[in-house]
Design a protein around this motif. Structure first.
Motif, PDB file in Angstrom:
ATOM      1  N   PRO A  59      69.583  88.818  60.994  1.00 49.87           N
ATOM      2  CA  PRO A  59      69.172  87.728  60.104  1.00 49.87           C
ATOM      3  C   PRO A  59      70.100  86.371  60.278  1.00 49.87           C
ATOM      4  CG  PRO A  59      70.311  89.217  58.730  1.00 49.87           C
ATOM      5  CD  PRO A  59      70.266  89.835  60.166  1.00 49.87           C
ATOM      6  N   VAL A  60      69.376  85.446  60.032  1.00 50.53           N
ATOM      7  CA  VAL A  60      70.130  84.176  60.179  1.00 50.53           C
ATOM      8  C   VAL A  60      70.085  83.433  58.656  1.00 50.53           C
ATOM      9  CG1 VAL A  60      70.154  81.812  60.991  1.00 50.53           C
ATOM     10  CG2 VAL A  60      69.501  83.473  62.512  1.00 50.53           C
ATOM     11  N   PRO A  61      71.448  83.278  58.172  1.00 46.15           N
ATOM     12  CA  PRO A  61      71.660  82.594  56.915  1.00 46.15           C
ATOM     13  C   PRO A  61      71.078  81.424  56.877  1.00 46.15           C
ATOM     14  CG  PRO A  61      73.576  82.524  58.171  1.00 46.15           C
ATOM     15  CD  PRO A  61      72.720  83.302  58.904  1.00 46.15           C
ATOM     16  N   TRP A  68      79.508  76.263  55.355  1.00 46.78           N
ATOM     17  CA  TRP A  68      79.483  76.888  56.768  1.00 46.78           C
ATOM     18  C   TRP A  68      80.263  78.152  56.908  1.00 46.78           C
ATOM     19  CZ3 TRP A  68      84.009  77.794  59.217  1.00 46.78           C
ATOM     20  CH2 TRP A  68      85.177  77.034  58.741  1.00 46.78           C
ATOM     21  N   GLN A  69      81.549  78.310  55.931  1.00 45.37           N
ATOM     22  CA  GLN A  69      82.043  79.553  55.784  1.00 45.37           C
ATOM     23  C   GLN A  69      81.259  80.467  55.473  1.00 45.37           C
ATOM     24  OE1 GLN A  69      82.688  76.552  54.312  1.00 45.37           O
ATOM     25  NE2 GLN A  69      84.979  75.974  54.091  1.00 45.37           N
ATOM     26  N   GLU A  70      80.326  80.619  54.650  1.00 43.24           N
ATOM     27  CA  GLU A  70      79.519  81.485  54.175  1.00 43.24           C
ATOM     28  C   GLU A  70      78.623  82.319  55.186  1.00 43.24           C
ATOM     29  OE1 GLU A  70      77.471  81.152  50.490  1.00 43.24           O
ATOM     30  OE2 GLU A  70      79.062  80.314  49.575  1.00 43.24           O
ATOM     31  N   ARG A  71      78.237  81.074  56.053  1.00 41.82           N
ATOM     32  CA  ARG A  71      77.165  81.323  57.175  1.00 41.82           C
ATOM     33  C   ARG A  71      78.117  82.161  58.222  1.00 41.82           C
ATOM     34  NH1 ARG A  71      75.247  75.616  58.908  1.00 41.82           N
ATOM     35  NH2 ARG A  71      76.551  74.891  57.296  1.00 41.82           N
ATOM     36  N   ILE A  72      79.260  81.582  58.578  1.00 38.02           N
ATOM     37  CA  ILE A  72      79.951  82.299  59.703  1.00 38.02           C
ATOM     38  C   ILE A  72      80.352  83.733  59.074  1.00 38.02           C
ATOM     39  CG2 ILE A  72      82.115  82.341  60.792  1.00 38.02           C
ATOM     40  CD1 ILE A  72      80.173  80.437  62.112  1.00 38.02           C
ATOM     41  N   LEU A  95      75.795  75.986  65.115  1.00 44.37           N
ATOM     42  CA  LEU A  95      75.531  74.935  64.021  1.00 44.37           C
ATOM     43  C   LEU A  95      76.544  75.060  63.038  1.00 44.37           C
ATOM     44  CD1 LEU A  95      73.696  73.062  62.572  1.00 44.37           C
ATOM     45  CD2 LEU A  95      72.259  74.716  61.701  1.00 44.37           C
ATOM     46  N   ALA A  96      76.755  76.340  62.272  1.00 41.86           N
ATOM     47  CA  ALA A  96      77.946  76.268  61.340  1.00 41.86           C
ATOM     48  C   ALA A  96      79.255  75.638  61.817  1.00 41.86           C
ATOM     49  CB  ALA A  96      77.893  77.660  60.751  1.00 41.86           C
ATOM     50  N   LEU A  97      79.616  75.946  62.970  1.00 41.30           N
ATOM     51  CA  LEU A  97      80.854  75.406  63.375  1.00 41.30           C
ATOM     52  C   LEU A  97      80.802  73.927  63.635  1.00 41.30           C
ATOM     53  CD1 LEU A  97      81.809  78.112  65.921  1.00 41.30           C
ATOM     54  CD2 LEU A  97      82.639  77.860  63.595  1.00 41.30           C
ATOM     55  N   HIS A  98      79.761  73.402  64.090  1.00 40.68           N
ATOM     56  CA  HIS A  98      79.345  71.997  64.124  1.00 40.68           C
ATOM     57  C   HIS A  98      79.545  71.442  62.711  1.00 40.68           C
ATOM     58  CE1 HIS A  98      77.108  68.244  64.365  1.00 40.68           C
ATOM     59  NE2 HIS A  98      77.435  68.156  65.634  1.00 40.68           N
ATOM     60  N   ALA A 147      84.311  71.453  73.627  1.00 42.59           N
ATOM     61  CA  ALA A 147      84.858  72.769  74.057  1.00 42.59           C
ATOM     62  C   ALA A 147      85.469  73.543  72.712  1.00 42.59           C
ATOM     63  CB  ALA A 147      86.004  72.439  75.123  1.00 42.59           C
ATOM     64  N   ALA A 148      85.946  72.866  71.942  1.00 40.67           N
ATOM     65  CA  ALA A 148      86.270  73.394  70.782  1.00 40.67           C
ATOM     66  C   ALA A 148      85.205  74.239  69.827  1.00 40.67           C
ATOM     67  CB  ALA A 148      87.000  72.352  69.524  1.00 40.67           C
ATOM     68  N   LEU A 149      84.105  73.713  69.867  1.00 42.85           N
ATOM     69  CA  LEU A 149      82.734  74.228  69.386  1.00 42.85           C
ATOM     70  C   LEU A 149      82.450  75.546  70.272  1.00 42.85           C
ATOM     71  CD1 LEU A 149      80.502  74.163  67.709  1.00 42.85           C
ATOM     72  CD2 LEU A 149      79.258  72.887  69.352  1.00 42.85           C
ATOM     73  N   VAL A 150      82.606  75.559  71.584  1.00 44.27           N
ATOM     74  CA  VAL A 150      82.343  76.889  72.287  1.00 44.27           C
ATOM     75  C   VAL A 150      83.331  77.801  72.220  1.00 44.27           C
ATOM     76  CG1 VAL A 150      82.200  77.736  74.578  1.00 44.27           C
ATOM     77  CG2 VAL A 150      81.272  75.298  74.013  1.00 44.27           C
ATOM     78  N   GLY A 151      84.533  77.268  71.932  1.00 48.88           N
ATOM     79  CA  GLY A 151      85.746  78.259  71.657  1.00 48.88           C
ATOM     80  C   GLY A 151      85.663  78.997  70.352  1.00 48.88           C
TER      81      GLY A 151
END
Length: 212
Positions: free
Chosen positions: A76-78, A84-88, A128-131, A138-142
């Motif tokens: 499932p995808v929230p 964003w914290q809840e989604r991650i 998306l949540a991290l964005h 690169a931080a997004l990928v990391g």
């Protein structure tokens, strides 16, 4: 005269579908591991000749990819409107649950690249949540790799710990390993789920710091 590809079951072979092939491949993967997953093993499971599978998958590499994409597509995808914290947290729990249910799929989940839109929903949702948390480039990928690594890594430890729930660390010499012993004693009464949630706190705090 029989050949190596002659179906083992008597009578008319069942009509194959790609879904049936992938379901059988997942069964083989769960039972025999990555090394045991082969076109021959799947054909034997279905009671058909190996050549029959090539009408549905090109080779073993595609078979592996499709099986993992099938598993990822089921997660499932929230709701993107949630914080964003809840989604991650929800996405990390889903990945952990997948690995616990299908531990032999772990090498494929961790190393494969995917192209199926349904399976890409999960990494897209993480990014998306991290964005939304403020991570870019690169931080997004990391950060995305960190989320997946934590969920997969904890699930691996989780599976091992279920075989031996008694940790020897609590009985180590406290004068030599004060922090290890204190940590073992502090978490001794926590469930695996509680310990997973405990690890999510510094993970989320670190991601928030990366995005600030």
């Amino acid at each position: 005269m029989t050949t190596p590809d002659t179906p083992r079951r008597r009578g008319r072979p069942p009509k194959l579908t790609r879904e049936a092939v992938l379901a059988a491949a997942l069964e083989v993967l769960d039972e025999s591991g990555h090394e045991g997953l082969s076109m021959r093993a799947v054909a034997d499971r279905l009671g058909v000749g190996k050549m029959s599978l090539y009408h549905h998958v090109a080779d073993r590499a595609e078979l592996e990819r499709l099986v993992i994409e099938r598993l990822l597509a089921e997660l499932p995808v929230p709701d993107a409107e949630l914080p964003w914290q809840e989604r991650i947290s929800a996405l990390a729990r889903s990945v952990r649950s997948l690995v616990v249910r299908h531990p032999n799929a772990t090498p494929l989940v961790a190393l494969r690249e995917y192209s199926d839109p349904a399976s890409l929903r999960l990494p897209e949702a993480v990014m998306l949540a991290l964005h939304d948390a403020g991570l870019r480039g690169a931080a997004l990928v990391g950060g995305s790799r960190l989320v997946f690594s934590y969920a997969i890594g904890f699930a691996q430890i989780d599976l091992i710990a279920r075989d031996d729930a008694t940790s020897p660390m609590a009985s180590l010499p406290e004068e030599d390993f004060p922090h290890v012993v204190a940590g073992a004693r502090a978490t001794r009464g926590l469930s695996f789920d509680d310990q997973f949630e405990l690890g999510l706190r510094p993970l989320l705090a670190g991601l928030a710091e990366m995005g600030s």
